[in-house]
Write a protein that holds these residues in place. Structure first.
Motif, short mmCIF file in Angstrom:
data_model
loop_
_atom_site.label_atom_id
_atom_site.label_comp_id
_atom_site.label_asym_id
_atom_site.label_seq_id
_atom_site.Cartn_x
_atom_site.Cartn_y
_atom_site.Cartn_z
N HIS A 97 -27.53 15.51 -27.29
CA HIS A 97 -27.74 14.84 -25.82
C HIS A 97 -28.87 13.91 -26.10
CE1 HIS A 97 -25.55 18.20 -23.84
NE2 HIS A 97 -26.22 19.09 -24.64
N PRO A 98 -28.39 12.87 -26.54
CA PRO A 98 -29.35 11.65 -26.91
C PRO A 98 -29.86 11.03 -25.42
CG PRO A 98 -27.24 10.86 -27.38
CD PRO A 98 -27.24 12.48 -27.30
N LEU A 99 -28.99 11.28 -24.55
CA LEU A 99 -29.25 10.55 -23.31
C LEU A 99 -30.46 11.50 -22.60
CD1 LEU A 99 -26.60 9.59 -20.67
CD2 LEU A 99 -28.64 10.86 -19.75
N MET A 100 -30.41 12.54 -22.78
CA MET A 100 -31.40 13.48 -22.24
C MET A 100 -32.84 13.34 -23.15
SD MET A 100 -30.11 14.51 -19.70
CE MET A 100 -28.28 14.83 -18.98
N VAL A 101 -32.61 13.03 -24.39
CA VAL A 101 -33.88 12.93 -25.22
C VAL A 101 -34.52 11.45 -24.50
CG1 VAL A 101 -34.55 12.18 -27.42
CG2 VAL A 101 -32.78 13.98 -27.10
N GLY A 102 -33.75 10.57 -24.40
CA GLY A 102 -34.22 9.28 -23.69
C GLY A 102 -35.12 9.54 -22.50
N PHE A 103 -34.65 10.46 -21.61
CA PHE A 103 -35.31 11.03 -20.39
C PHE A 103 -36.75 11.74 -20.63
CE2 PHE A 103 -31.26 10.80 -17.72
CZ PHE A 103 -31.78 10.01 -16.75
N PHE A 104 -36.60 12.57 -21.75
CA PHE A 104 -37.71 13.25 -22.01
C PHE A 104 -38.96 12.33 -22.46
CE2 PHE A 104 -34.89 17.29 -23.17
CZ PHE A 104 -35.38 17.72 -22.24
N ILE A 105 -38.43 11.40 -23.30
CA ILE A 105 -39.38 10.36 -23.78
C ILE A 105 -40.04 9.76 -22.58
CG2 ILE A 105 -39.82 8.30 -25.15
CD1 ILE A 105 -37.67 9.40 -27.10
N LEU A 106 -39.10 9.04 -21.68
CA LEU A 106 -39.80 8.12 -20.53
C LEU A 106 -40.58 8.87 -19.81
CD1 LEU A 106 -38.02 8.03 -17.70
CD2 LEU A 106 -36.27 7.36 -19.47
N PHE A 107 -40.34 10.18 -19.46
CA PHE A 107 -41.00 11.14 -18.74
C PHE A 107 -42.50 11.33 -19.19
CE2 PHE A 107 -36.90 13.56 -17.32
CZ PHE A 107 -36.66 12.59 -16.20
N TRP A 108 -42.66 11.40 -20.36
CA TRP A 108 -43.81 11.92 -20.72
C TRP A 108 -44.95 10.72 -21.58
CZ3 TRP A 108 -45.76 16.54 -19.46
CH2 TRP A 108 -44.89 17.57 -18.86
N ALA A 109 -43.98 9.77 -21.92
CA ALA A 109 -44.73 8.58 -22.55
C ALA A 109 -45.33 7.64 -21.66
CB ALA A 109 -43.83 7.94 -23.49
N THR A 110 -46.79 7.87 -21.33
CA THR A 110 -47.32 7.24 -20.43
C THR A 110 -48.90 7.31 -20.79
OG1 THR A 110 -48.21 6.77 -17.91
CG2 THR A 110 -47.61 9.09 -18.67
N PRO A 111 -49.50 6.10 -20.87
CA PRO A 111 -50.94 6.12 -20.92
C PRO A 111 -51.83 6.90 -19.81
CG PRO A 111 -50.53 4.19 -20.53
CD PRO A 111 -49.10 4.72 -20.51
N ASP A 112 -51.26 6.75 -18.56
CA ASP A 112 -52.08 7.55 -17.36
C ASP A 112 -51.25 8.47 -16.76
OD1 ASP A 112 -54.32 5.53 -17.68
OD2 ASP A 112 -52.72 4.20 -17.24
N MET A 113 -51.46 9.80 -16.92
CA MET A 113 -50.80 10.79 -16.50
C MET A 113 -51.39 11.41 -15.34
SD MET A 113 -48.07 12.73 -16.69
CE MET A 113 -47.11 12.64 -18.08
N SER A 114 -50.84 11.27 -14.17
CA SER A 114 -51.65 11.67 -13.12
C SER A 114 -50.88 13.05 -12.61
CB SER A 114 -51.20 10.93 -11.96
OG SER A 114 -49.97 10.79 -11.55
N ALA A 115 -51.47 13.95 -11.70
CA ALA A 115 -51.01 14.98 -11.43
C ALA A 115 -49.52 15.14 -10.97
CB ALA A 115 -52.00 16.09 -10.34
N GLY A 116 -49.28 14.00 -10.34
CA GLY A 116 -47.94 13.71 -9.44
C GLY A 116 -47.17 13.33 -10.58
N HIS A 117 -47.33 12.43 -11.52
CA HIS A 117 -46.61 12.05 -12.60
C HIS A 117 -46.19 13.40 -13.46
CE1 HIS A 117 -45.44 8.71 -15.50
NE2 HIS A 117 -44.60 9.96 -15.65
N LEU A 118 -47.20 14.06 -13.81
CA LEU A 118 -46.89 15.53 -14.55
C LEU A 118 -46.16 16.41 -13.63
CD1 LEU A 118 -47.84 17.27 -16.90
CD2 LEU A 118 -49.64 18.22 -15.42
#
Length: 252
Positions: free
Chosen positions: A176-197
């Motif tokens: 499921h590489p498409l879902m792997v892409g989702f996992f990466i883009l969900f979590w790869a951020t330098p500024d993780m707010s509670a809402g983003h989390l």
């Protein structure tokens, strides 16, 4: 005229998908678009969590139910086969649009990376996640996945044939590489707010559950071909597939 309307409907659904996709890129990055994941009216945290969870739940229900074979069989009594996929894409895009529009921010920071090189690395990973996601759709049939080939076949009065079972490029590494892409883009951020989390955790949890239903359907439709593929290729993480245990045979 009817064929032209079918084709136009497919194009409209695809345009809605592109708009939702493009806005989501900016939404999660808090950049370019008018409203990012940390923008909008701030309400009480309990209310924000309730609203956001409801919006994410609505997407999960719409996406999962409409993707199930039993629903497709029922849906086929009302929606012509040529526009079935386009209708799914259009409704999914509208639900995403509602989610992005009505999302309530939880601005408290969970982490904020300050080092320039680390921020650059995380933004590169974010872009890479989107690249993996989009590339994966083309590897398995982008225009089939979003309904364009179906409406084009109807417009041309030709029979539509679904793509066969293949394992190109990324699909030889993970299932499921498409879902792997989702996992990466969900979590790869330098500024993780509670809402983003909240967004990242809920969306990731949904993927983990939804993939199991999808694989159940694939095993039923593809049979041994998918079973052998699943034995050989890991679900998400490259190199984690365990070798099958040898069968013990008693002698005598």
């Amino acid at each position: 005229m009817r064929l032209t309307l079918v084709f136009g409907y497919g194009l409209f659904a695809y345009a809605a998908f592109l708009a939702a996709l493009g806005y989501t890129v900016g939404f999660l990055a808090n950049a370019v678009v008018p409203k990012g994941v940390d923008d909008g009216p701030v309400v009480a945290p309990v209310l924000a969590v309730a609203i956001d969870a409801g919006l994410l739940g609505l997407f999960a229900v719409q996406h999962s139910v409409m993707a199930r074979p039993w629903f497709k069989r029922w849906w086929a009594r009302f929606v012509p086969p040529a526009v079935e996929r386009s209708t799914f894409v259009l409704l999914a895009s509208l639900v995403v649009g509602l989610l992005l529009w009505q999302w309530r921010p939880l601005p408290d920071m969970v982490w904020s990376v300050q080092a320039g090189w680390a921020r650059g690395l995380l933004w590169t990973l974010y872009a890479g996640g989107w690249a993996i996601l989009v590339t994966s759709t083309f590897l398995i049939g982008h225009f089939d996945l979003f309904g364009l080939r179906q409406v084009l076949a109807r417009y041309r009065r030709t029979a539509y044939t679904e793509p066969g079972f293949r394992q190109p490029l990324f699909y030889r590494i993970v299932r499921h590489p498409l879902m792997v892409g989702f996992f990466i883009l969900f979590w790869a951020t330098p500024d993780m707010s509670a809402g983003h989390l909240l967004f990242a955790a809920a969306a990731s949890g949904y993927i983990l559950v939804a993939v199991r239903f999808e694989e159940h359907d694939l095993r039923r439709s593809l049979g041994e071909d998918y079973e052998r593929y699943a034995e050989r290729v890991p679900r998400f993480v490259p190199g984690t597939r365990r070798a099958p245990r040898p069968t013990l045979v008693r002698e005598g």
